[in-house]
Design a protein around this motif. Structure first.
Motif, short mmCIF file in Angstrom:
data_model
loop_
_atom_site.label_atom_id
_atom_site.label_comp_id
_atom_site.label_asym_id
_atom_site.label_seq_id
_atom_site.Cartn_x
_atom_site.Cartn_y
_atom_site.Cartn_z
N LYS A 226 0.81 -1.21 0.00
CA LYS A 226 0.00 0.00 0.00
C LYS A 226 0.85 1.27 0.00
O LYS A 226 0.33 2.37 -0.17
CB LYS A 226 -0.97 -0.01 1.18
N GLN A 227 2.16 1.09 0.20
CA GLN A 227 3.08 2.23 0.06
C GLN A 227 3.64 2.33 -1.35
O GLN A 227 4.48 3.19 -1.63
CB GLN A 227 4.25 2.11 1.05
N GLY A 228 3.18 1.45 -2.24
CA GLY A 228 3.61 1.51 -3.63
C GLY A 228 4.78 0.62 -3.96
O GLY A 228 5.35 0.71 -5.06
N PHE A 229 5.19 -0.27 -3.03
CA PHE A 229 6.30 -1.17 -3.30
C PHE A 229 5.84 -2.31 -4.20
O PHE A 229 4.69 -2.76 -4.12
CB PHE A 229 6.83 -1.76 -1.99
N ASP A 230 6.74 -2.79 -5.06
CA ASP A 230 6.41 -3.97 -5.84
C ASP A 230 6.84 -5.22 -5.06
O ASP A 230 7.48 -5.12 -4.01
CB ASP A 230 7.05 -3.94 -7.23
N VAL A 231 6.49 -6.38 -5.59
CA VAL A 231 6.73 -7.63 -4.86
C VAL A 231 8.22 -7.88 -4.66
O VAL A 231 8.64 -8.40 -3.62
CB VAL A 231 6.07 -8.81 -5.61
N ARG A 232 9.03 -7.51 -5.62
CA ARG A 232 10.48 -7.72 -5.50
C ARG A 232 11.05 -6.87 -4.36
O ARG A 232 11.90 -7.34 -3.60
CB ARG A 232 11.16 -7.39 -6.81
N GLN A 233 10.61 -5.63 -4.23
CA GLN A 233 11.07 -4.78 -3.14
C GLN A 233 10.59 -5.31 -1.79
O GLN A 233 11.32 -5.24 -0.80
CB GLN A 233 10.57 -3.35 -3.35
N ILE A 234 9.36 -5.83 -1.75
CA ILE A 234 8.85 -6.42 -0.52
C ILE A 234 9.71 -7.62 -0.11
O ILE A 234 10.05 -7.78 1.06
CB ILE A 234 7.38 -6.84 -0.70
N SER A 235 10.06 -8.43 -1.08
CA SER A 235 10.91 -9.59 -0.81
C SER A 235 12.25 -9.15 -0.23
O SER A 235 12.74 -9.73 0.74
CB SER A 235 11.13 -10.38 -2.10
N PHE A 236 12.85 -8.11 -0.79
CA PHE A 236 14.14 -7.62 -0.30
C PHE A 236 14.01 -7.07 1.12
O PHE A 236 14.90 -7.26 1.96
CB PHE A 236 14.70 -6.54 -1.24
N TYR A 237 12.91 -6.39 1.40
CA TYR A 237 12.65 -5.85 2.74
C TYR A 237 12.62 -6.98 3.78
O TYR A 237 13.28 -6.92 4.82
CB TYR A 237 11.33 -5.09 2.72
N LEU A 238 11.85 -8.02 3.48
CA LEU A 238 11.75 -9.14 4.41
C LEU A 238 13.07 -9.88 4.55
O LEU A 238 13.45 -10.31 5.65
CB LEU A 238 10.65 -10.10 3.93
N MET A 239 13.80 -10.03 3.44
CA MET A 239 15.09 -10.71 3.49
C MET A 239 16.11 -9.92 4.30
O MET A 239 16.93 -10.50 5.02
CB MET A 239 15.61 -10.95 2.07
#
Length: 445
Positions: A226-239
């Motif tokens: 909901k902040q405009g991140f794509d799935v790849r950026q979300i994956s990097f955040y969690l990693m």
């Protein structure tokens, strides 16, 4: 000839696929539901269904395993997990999805219980520390691998299919193992209110760790999407959080051995609260770059991922050295599970009410509350502390039997009255030491 080590390696392969498959499913759930237009509260309730299944597993899985044996039970739970994962492909009805996720949580934690039973019974006392350490490594690598799969932008159908494939792959090493089926440990009961009287910080710390850790895993992807991140950026955040969580384990353990678990819990809580507060502050200032979120994930990895192990260590510090801590550790894991079950529901409600700032506000509040509570507790004298052992919170209830702290000295079963008396003695010693420390710090006074 197959060696004991080879047989354990087969079980570790099984655990790897279990953690990776569940990690992919758990962390992708929020993304899929958010893209379907489901509100945050409903997403939280659906994610909480995993942990409802975990609670049911603690009650009922023993009966299944006792009836048909470990290997058959493992095959049954693995097959049902795959059926429930693939069942998501048949309908978009959220009530059905909720029921399927209860089944997934039940099967996942039942599978872990079976594998951990082998580890606990077949590892010698001298080897348990190494087995548990390797278990930690496998947990972080496999869970990170599951998260990394998100970066491939898999469709919903592919996520459900890959998760099912991984859990079915976990069935193969167990089905082929030559290890004899272990005895299931007896179910132990302990009153949580009585445990609070013995080790309040340990109980509150484990519960809060569940609120924070699984709030992070289940709802971070929803927040970032909901902040405009794509799935790849979300994956990097969690990693980023996972890698830092792994890297922080040893330094935090050493610091807690030196300065005490109370100080370490206080510090980790403050790091987590500060990271979340910084995230809110930068968002209010209009700074929405990706590095802001990655920096918060960095601090969360240091602060959040160490809280459960520190809580278990604190409980061990407040029990006599010769007393078994298995029952207490299982109770702390149950407390962690209750926090995990409530986390996505509470966080979903907060995110609906406070919109884009609710996610980090949740972590500020609960991490700060834990810090305040830790500040009010007495420190345990250094000569009375047990050794620190890294305990993976995402494990099953049998992991407590692998704790090497139960293999030193002459063990006797947990005795509530004796534990209470020992905790009171430690509190008196801490109170007696406090004025002396103040006089040392202020000699002129």
């Amino acid at each position: 000839m197959t060696t004991q080590s080879d047989k354990f390696n087969a079980l570790f392969f099984s655990v790897f696929f279990l953690f990776a498959g569940f990690g992919l499913f758990l962390n992708s759930a929020g993304v899929e539901l958010s893209q379907m237009g489901v509100n945050n509260t409903a997403i939280g309730v659906l994610n909480a269904a995993f942990f409802v299944g975990a609670a049911l597993s603690a009650v009922a899985a023993h009966r299944v395993v006792s009836g048909v044996g470990h290997i058959r039970s493992f095959s049954v739970f693995g097959a049902v997990f795959a059926i429930a994962a693939l069942g998501h492909l048949m309908t978009d009805n959220l009530w059905v999805w909720g029921a399927l996720r209860v089944v997934l949580g039940f099967c996942y934690y039942s599978l872990l219980m079976i594998v951990e039973s082998w580890f606990a019974e077949r590892s010698t006392a001298a080897a348990r520390a190494k087995v548990l350490a390797l278990y930690n490594v496998v947990y972080y690598i496999s869970f990170t691998a599951g998260i990394a799969l998100l970066s491939f932008k898999l469709s919903s159908n592919e996520i459900f299919t890959v998760s099912a494939m991984m859990v079915m792959a976990a069935m193969l090493p167990v089905a082929l193992t030559r290890l004899h089926a272990p005895e299931l440990p007896p179910r132990q009961r302990i009153s949580l209110p009585r445990l609070f009287a013995i080790a309040p910080l340990a109980l509150v710390g484990s519960f809060t760790a569940g609120l924070l850790m699984n709030g992070f895993f289940t709802m971070a992807s929803v927040f970032l999407l909901k902040q405009g991140f794509d799935v790849r950026q979300i994956s990097f955040y969690l990693m980023t959080a996972m890698v830092m969580g792994f890297a922080a384990q040893l330094p935090v353990a050493k610091l807690s051995d030196r300065y005490g678990r109370r100080a370490a819990i206080l510090a980790c809580s403050l790091v987590s609260a500060a990271g979340a507060a910084a995230g809110i502050g930068l968002m209010l200032a209009g700074i929405t770059a990706a590095w802001v979120q990655y920096a918060v994930a960095f601090m969360f990895g240091i602060g959040l991922f160490t809280l459960y192990a520190l809580s278990v260590a604190r409980a061990n510090d407040q029990l006599p050295n010769e007393m078994s801590t298995v029952e207490v550790s299982r109770s702390l894991l149950f407390s962690y599970g209750m926090g995990s079950m409530l986390a996505p529901i509470l966080l979903g409600l907060v995110m609906d009410q406070a919109e884009r700032y609710g996610f980090y506000a949740y972590f500020v509040v609960f991490a700060a509350l834990l810090a305040v509570f830790a500040k009010q507790q007495q420190a345990v004298p250094e000569d009375k502390r047990s050794m620190h052992v890294n305990m993976p919170a995402a494990a099953g209830p049998v992991i407590a039997d692998l704790d090497p702290r139960n293999d030193s000295g002459v063990l006797k079963p947990f005795d509530e009255a004796e534990a209470q008396a020992y905790a009171e003695e430690l509190a008196r010693e801490a109170q007696a030491d406090a004025p002396q420390q103040q006089d040392t710090q202020n000699p002129a006074g």
